[in-house]
Write a protein that holds these residues in place. Structure first.
Motif, PDB file in Angstrom:
ATOM      1  N   VAL A 110       3.290   4.765 -36.379  1.00  0.00           N
ATOM      2  CA  VAL A 110       4.283   4.675 -35.307  1.00  0.00           C
ATOM      3  C   VAL A 110       3.523   4.222 -34.068  1.00  0.00           C
ATOM      4  O   VAL A 110       2.660   4.937 -33.559  1.00  0.00           O
ATOM      5  N   ALA A 111       3.801   2.996 -33.638  1.00  0.00           N
ATOM      6  CA  ALA A 111       2.975   2.404 -32.583  1.00  0.00           C
ATOM      7  C   ALA A 111       3.676   2.431 -31.234  1.00  0.00           C
ATOM      8  O   ALA A 111       4.888   2.220 -31.137  1.00  0.00           O
ATOM      9  N   ASN A 112       2.881   2.662 -30.227  1.00  0.00           N
ATOM     10  CA  ASN A 112       3.362   2.622 -28.849  1.00  0.00           C
ATOM     11  C   ASN A 112       3.824   1.216 -28.476  1.00  0.00           C
ATOM     12  O   ASN A 112       3.149   0.228 -28.772  1.00  0.00           O
ATOM     13  N   THR A 113       4.988   1.139 -27.841  1.00  0.00           N
ATOM     14  CA  THR A 113       5.457  -0.163 -27.343  1.00  0.00           C
ATOM     15  C   THR A 113       5.698  -0.125 -25.838  1.00  0.00           C
ATOM     16  O   THR A 113       6.250  -1.070 -25.284  1.00  0.00           O
ATOM     17  N   ALA A 114       5.265   0.948 -25.193  1.00  0.00           N
ATOM     18  CA  ALA A 114       5.566   1.085 -23.762  1.00  0.00           C
ATOM     19  C   ALA A 114       4.652   0.233 -22.892  1.00  0.00           C
ATOM     20  O   ALA A 114       4.905   0.096 -21.695  1.00  0.00           O
ATOM     21  N   ASP A 115       3.600  -0.336 -23.459  1.00  0.00           N
ATOM     22  CA  ASP A 115       2.814  -1.267 -22.644  1.00  0.00           C
ATOM     23  C   ASP A 115       3.192  -2.716 -22.944  1.00  0.00           C
ATOM     24  O   ASP A 115       2.491  -3.643 -22.553  1.00  0.00           O
ATOM     25  N   ASP A 116       4.321  -2.882 -23.632  1.00  0.00           N
ATOM     26  CA  ASP A 116       4.826  -4.246 -23.855  1.00  0.00           C
ATOM     27  C   ASP A 116       5.170  -4.892 -22.516  1.00  0.00           C
ATOM     28  O   ASP A 116       5.525  -4.220 -21.549  1.00  0.00           O
ATOM     29  N   ILE A 117       5.100  -6.220 -22.504  1.00  0.00           N
ATOM     30  CA  ILE A 117       5.368  -6.939 -21.257  1.00  0.00           C
ATOM     31  C   ILE A 117       5.965  -8.304 -21.575  1.00  0.00           C
ATOM     32  O   ILE A 117       5.598  -8.923 -22.582  1.00  0.00           O
ATOM     33  N   TRP A 118       6.903  -8.716 -20.760  1.00  0.00           N
ATOM     34  CA  TRP A 118       7.394 -10.098 -20.820  1.00  0.00           C
ATOM     35  C   TRP A 118       6.545 -10.906 -19.854  1.00  0.00           C
ATOM     36  O   TRP A 118       6.486 -10.599 -18.659  1.00  0.00           O
ATOM     37  N   PRO A 127      -7.434   9.254 -31.616  1.00  0.00           N
ATOM     38  CA  PRO A 127      -7.965   9.361 -30.243  1.00  0.00           C
ATOM     39  C   PRO A 127      -7.435   8.257 -29.336  1.00  0.00           C
ATOM     40  O   PRO A 127      -8.200   7.503 -28.737  1.00  0.00           O
ATOM     41  N   SER A 128      -6.111   8.150 -29.256  1.00  0.00           N
ATOM     42  CA  SER A 128      -5.461   7.198 -28.352  1.00  0.00           C
ATOM     43  C   SER A 128      -5.178   7.885 -27.028  1.00  0.00           C
ATOM     44  O   SER A 128      -5.319   9.095 -26.909  1.00  0.00           O
ATOM     45  N   ASN A 129      -4.756   7.103 -26.067  1.00  0.00           N
ATOM     46  CA  ASN A 129      -4.496   7.654 -24.737  1.00  0.00           C
ATOM     47  C   ASN A 129      -3.351   8.672 -24.797  1.00  0.00           C
ATOM     48  O   ASN A 129      -2.248   8.339 -25.237  1.00  0.00           O
ATOM     49  N   PRO A 130      -3.607   9.903 -24.357  1.00  0.00           N
ATOM     50  CA  PRO A 130      -2.587  10.954 -24.498  1.00  0.00           C
ATOM     51  C   PRO A 130      -1.401  10.780 -23.556  1.00  0.00           C
ATOM     52  O   PRO A 130      -0.373  11.425 -23.759  1.00  0.00           O
ATOM     53  N   VAL A 131      -1.535   9.915 -22.567  1.00  0.00           N
ATOM     54  CA  VAL A 131      -0.449   9.744 -21.595  1.00  0.00           C
ATOM     55  C   VAL A 131       0.339   8.474 -21.895  1.00  0.00           C
ATOM     56  O   VAL A 131       1.540   8.521 -22.159  1.00  0.00           O
ATOM     57  N   VAL A 132      -0.330   7.321 -21.879  1.00  0.00           N
ATOM     58  CA  VAL A 132       0.396   6.050 -21.962  1.00  0.00           C
ATOM     59  C   VAL A 132       0.466   5.488 -23.386  1.00  0.00           C
ATOM     60  O   VAL A 132       1.046   4.424 -23.586  1.00  0.00           O
ATOM     61  N   SER A 133      -0.105   6.191 -24.367  1.00  0.00           N
ATOM     62  CA  SER A 133       0.058   5.748 -25.762  1.00  0.00           C
ATOM     63  C   SER A 133       0.788   6.828 -26.564  1.00  0.00           C
ATOM     64  O   SER A 133       1.978   6.723 -26.804  1.00  0.00           O
ATOM     65  N   VAL A 134       0.071   7.887 -26.934  1.00  0.00           N
ATOM     66  CA  VAL A 134       0.720   8.957 -27.701  1.00  0.00           C
ATOM     67  C   VAL A 134       1.799   9.635 -26.856  1.00  0.00           C
ATOM     68  O   VAL A 134       2.875   9.984 -27.361  1.00  0.00           O
ATOM     69  N   GLY A 135       1.529   9.752 -25.552  1.00  0.00           N
ATOM     70  CA  GLY A 135       2.501  10.399 -24.664  1.00  0.00           C
ATOM     71  C   GLY A 135       3.839   9.678 -24.637  1.00  0.00           C
ATOM     72  O   GLY A 135       4.900  10.308 -24.637  1.00  0.00           O
ATOM     73  N   THR A 136       3.798   8.360 -24.624  1.00  0.00           N
ATOM     74  CA  THR A 136       5.072   7.621 -24.597  1.00  0.00           C
ATOM     75  C   THR A 136       5.754   7.692 -25.950  1.00  0.00           C
ATOM     76  O   THR A 136       6.967   7.800 -26.019  1.00  0.00           O
ATOM     77  N   ILE A 137       4.974   7.641 -27.040  1.00  0.00           N
ATOM     78  CA  ILE A 137       5.599   7.766 -28.368  1.00  0.00           C
ATOM     79  C   ILE A 137       6.349   9.094 -28.445  1.00  0.00           C
ATOM     80  O   ILE A 137       7.526   9.145 -28.833  1.00  0.00           O
ATOM     81  N   LEU A 138       5.669  10.187 -28.039  1.00  0.00           N
ATOM     82  CA  LEU A 138       6.306  11.513 -28.079  1.00  0.00           C
ATOM     83  C   LEU A 138       7.454  11.610 -27.081  1.00  0.00           C
ATOM     84  O   LEU A 138       8.323  12.473 -27.209  1.00  0.00           O
ATOM     85  N   GLY A 139       7.469  10.700 -26.098  1.00  0.00           N
ATOM     86  CA  GLY A 139       8.516  10.728 -25.075  1.00  0.00           C
ATOM     87  C   GLY A 139       9.817  10.079 -25.513  1.00  0.00           C
ATOM     88  O   GLY A 139      10.835  10.210 -24.830  1.00  0.00           O
ATOM     89  N   VAL A 140       9.803   9.360 -26.616  1.00  0.00           N
ATOM     90  CA  VAL A 140      11.062   8.802 -27.135  1.00  0.00           C
ATOM     91  C   VAL A 140      11.908   9.968 -27.646  1.00  0.00           C
ATOM     92  O   VAL A 140      11.459  10.692 -28.539  1.00  0.00           O
ATOM     93  N   PRO A 141      13.075  10.175 -27.067  1.00  0.00           N
ATOM     94  CA  PRO A 141      13.878  11.333 -27.489  1.00  0.00           C
ATOM     95  C   PRO A 141      14.081  11.335 -29.005  1.00  0.00           C
ATOM     96  O   PRO A 141      14.533  10.344 -29.577  1.00  0.00           O
ATOM     97  N   SER A 144       0.070   5.859 -32.957  1.00  0.00           N
ATOM     98  CA  SER A 144      -1.081   5.097 -32.475  1.00  0.00           C
ATOM     99  C   SER A 144      -0.810   4.260 -31.224  1.00  0.00           C
ATOM    100  O   SER A 144       0.255   3.672 -31.067  1.00  0.00           O
ATOM    101  N   GLY A 145      -1.820   4.213 -30.369  1.00  0.00           N
ATOM    102  CA  GLY A 145      -1.860   3.222 -29.299  1.00  0.00           C
ATOM    103  C   GLY A 145      -2.566   1.981 -29.815  1.00  0.00           C
ATOM    104  O   GLY A 145      -2.440   1.640 -30.995  1.00  0.00           O
ATOM    105  N   GLY A 146      -3.335   1.317 -28.928  1.00  0.00           N
ATOM    106  CA  GLY A 146      -3.967   0.055 -29.295  1.00  0.00           C
ATOM    107  C   GLY A 146      -5.371   0.209 -29.855  1.00  0.00           C
ATOM    108  O   GLY A 146      -5.548   0.601 -31.006  1.00  0.00           O
ATOM    109  N   MET A 147      -6.366  -0.034 -29.025  1.00  0.00           N
ATOM    110  CA  MET A 147      -7.734  -0.158 -29.541  1.00  0.00           C
ATOM    111  C   MET A 147      -8.246   1.077 -30.260  1.00  0.00           C
ATOM    112  O   MET A 147      -8.741   0.987 -31.386  1.00  0.00           O
ATOM    113  N   GLY A 148      -8.138   2.258 -29.618  1.00  0.00           N
ATOM    114  CA  GLY A 148      -8.643   3.475 -30.243  1.00  0.00           C
ATOM    115  C   GLY A 148      -7.902   3.785 -31.533  1.00  0.00           C
ATOM    116  O   GLY A 148      -8.513   4.130 -32.553  1.00  0.00           O
ATOM    117  N   GLY A 149      -6.598   3.639 -31.483  1.00  0.00           N
ATOM    118  CA  GLY A 149      -5.781   3.908 -32.665  1.00  0.00           C
ATOM    119  C   GLY A 149      -6.101   2.951 -33.795  1.00  0.00           C
ATOM    120  O   GLY A 149      -6.218   3.349 -34.962  1.00  0.00           O
TER     121      GLY A 149
END
Lengths: 332, 332
Positions: free
Chosen positions: A41-49, A211-225, A8-13
């Motif tokens: 399994v949640a996306n953390t690639a839009d995390d920010i300090w 129905p989360s973002n396929p690039v910056v939400s689900v895409g990043t989750i799937l991008g974790v080796p 899952s990403g954020g709002m849609g997920g």
């Protein structure tokens, strides 16, 4: 089915998860036990300090939404929020001023930041925060490592003609109103799946791509080796729901992101982008909106189970019906 | 006089400084130029790290008071404050819950903490915060080093029969309602004066000890190795104002602190505790309240200039009159 795992990403997920839990509890999902357990399994690639605080927008959106603390109108952040901290930070003239840092939200970030600085991994911090929120799911960060999505945008004032901004700046400050020339996932290649993530995928009875973002939400989750490999290898069926209806996204910014990676903005194209497991992809089934029924042939040809159903998450019942259709699609 | 240096704690010191600035601007101080510059050496020994934030109560009380941001009723923290962060932290069950962390205040602590973590010393952080608040004084932390006042209190449940708490816990949570068996200044002996502190004392035309706590405010400032020596050596007269009127403090907790170090709770005893410079102390003159005029002989005998005047800081004019009396005392 006893175990369902959602990437899952954020709002849609989060909204999908609400409907999924509603569907499970009400017995509306065929073959799914009313006490089935949902792992997210949640996306953390839009995390920010930001201002020294670790902010995890997608984790928090899921946690607040399922824990009944979300602001329903905005779809992010806390209900009955106040904004004194943000106002004062602007008075001090410290940047960024555009980030939506509410006072109640700040408390979450303070607890998280202090735990991280004490040495706890994000997964344990998330577990601790969820003890308060009781989201009704097991909420797992995709990774405990720092991963950040950055976006290259045109900038005529820069010698290179472009400028790289954090995804949050692209999304919140620029409202995705300029083209994303490139999307960069800093740290993604070197990250490892968070504790329990691979097991949640391997041990699931069904894996869902909401129905989360396929690039910056689900895409990043799937991008974790290791995660894409786990999805490809799981014995559970994997089913996804299109975030694109007609030729545009329902919420968020999937259009801009798909364009930036050269994928056509259509329900079928997103399904084909994920790909059929039989052809090296991650999906067994793909749901599109009834308005996109004419695209089913393309999906079937690619080896995907596919169906067209209403995909607007207008209320929990409508969303539960989507979840039921997803289950039905891959039970066949 | 062009340069006045004040060694200040929080509330009492800040209120005195307001009156002093009022007196200077209105020409009410004999021999003091209306454009005289005030430097404040502020106590930092009641600083505390709380929820990952560096909080400097005395620096902030001076800054907010002189910058017109203080809550006048409480005497500390920000006006028109909101309390969402504190409420939420309590919901998460994280300690401490007793610390008065307002939302507006949190922004100050976030800016400070982030600058400290980026490597700036507290003195430069304070200068940066003061660019917003324009307090009309040069605000100098007594030291850039970490110094913390801890208090040993009786605790029958502890094997040792006592327990050590941070000064803020003693003051805010326990409201100084239990005896302070010992006051411990962690890090004080190893600290060095902050940039500009010794110079502000050496270069002053007058040094003032306002009616701040003689143990945990002025006492800690003088306890920074080098500061007491600078006060003893300055060519400027050094004058103090008693925080004790009658047999009790006007505000704060000087009674408890004096008792803990074995000093009688009286205006004269505090003056004698500071001591005359001619006898190895730090004072040339000491002002007591008119109700304590019977104690003047003890002070004169100890080699101190002393006078009895009204010492209640009821408004800026009354406080300016106190400042004027202090100037007058050491001009003689």
């Amino acid at each position: 089915m006893q175990n369902i795992t959602v990437l899952s990403g954020g709002m849609g997920g989060a909204r999908f998860l609400q409907g999924l839990l509603h569907g499970i509890a009400s017995g509306a999902l065929p073959g799914v036990s009313p006490d089935a357990r949902v792992s997210v399994v949640a996306n953390t690639a839009d995390d920010i300090w930001v201002h020294g605080l670790k902010v995890c927008p997608d984790l928090d959106t899921v946690m607040y939404t399922l824990g009944d603390g979300i602001d329903l109108d905005r779809g992010w952040g806390r209900r009955e929020e106040t904004w004194s901290v943000k106002t004062e930070l602007a008075e001090y003239g410290v940047e960024p001023t555009w980030f939506g840092l509410g006072d109640r939200d700040v408390a979450t970030h303070l607890v998280r930041t202090q735990m991280l600085e004490a040495g706890y991994p994000l997964s344990q911090v998330t577990e601790a925060l969820c003890r308060r929120w009781q989201p009704g799911v097991r909420l797992l960060p995709m990774t405990d490592d720092r991963v950040e999505t950055h976006v290259a945008i045109p900038d005529p004032d820069s010698p290179s003609g472009r400028r790289v901004v954090h995804f949050q700046e692209y999304w919140v400050r620029l409202r995705a109103s300029v083209p994303a020339e490139t999307v960069l996932f800093v740290g993604l290649e070197d990250s490892t799946p968070g504790p329990g993530v691979v097991e949640a995928i391997a041990g699931a009875d069904m894996v869902v791509l909401p129905p989360s973002n396929p690039v910056v939400s689900v895409g990043t989750i799937l991008g974790v080796p290791g995660i894409r490999e786990a999805v490809a290898a799981t014995s559970a069926p994997v089913v996804g729901l299109s975030p694109i209806v007609g030729a545009s996204h329902v919420r968020g910014m999937a259009e801009q992101m798909l364009t930036s990676i050269g994928v056509e903005v259509s329900a079928a194209a997103v399904g084909l982008h994920y790909g059929a497991r039989s052809a090296g992809g991650v999906l067994d089934g793909w749901l599109v909106d009834e308005r996109d029924a004419d695209q089913l042939d393309r999906l079937h040809e690619a080896g995907l189970a596919a169906a067209a159903v209403p995909l607007m998450m207008t209320d929990h019942d409508a969303t539960a019906a989507m979840a039921a259709a997803a289950v039905e699609l891959v039970r066949r």
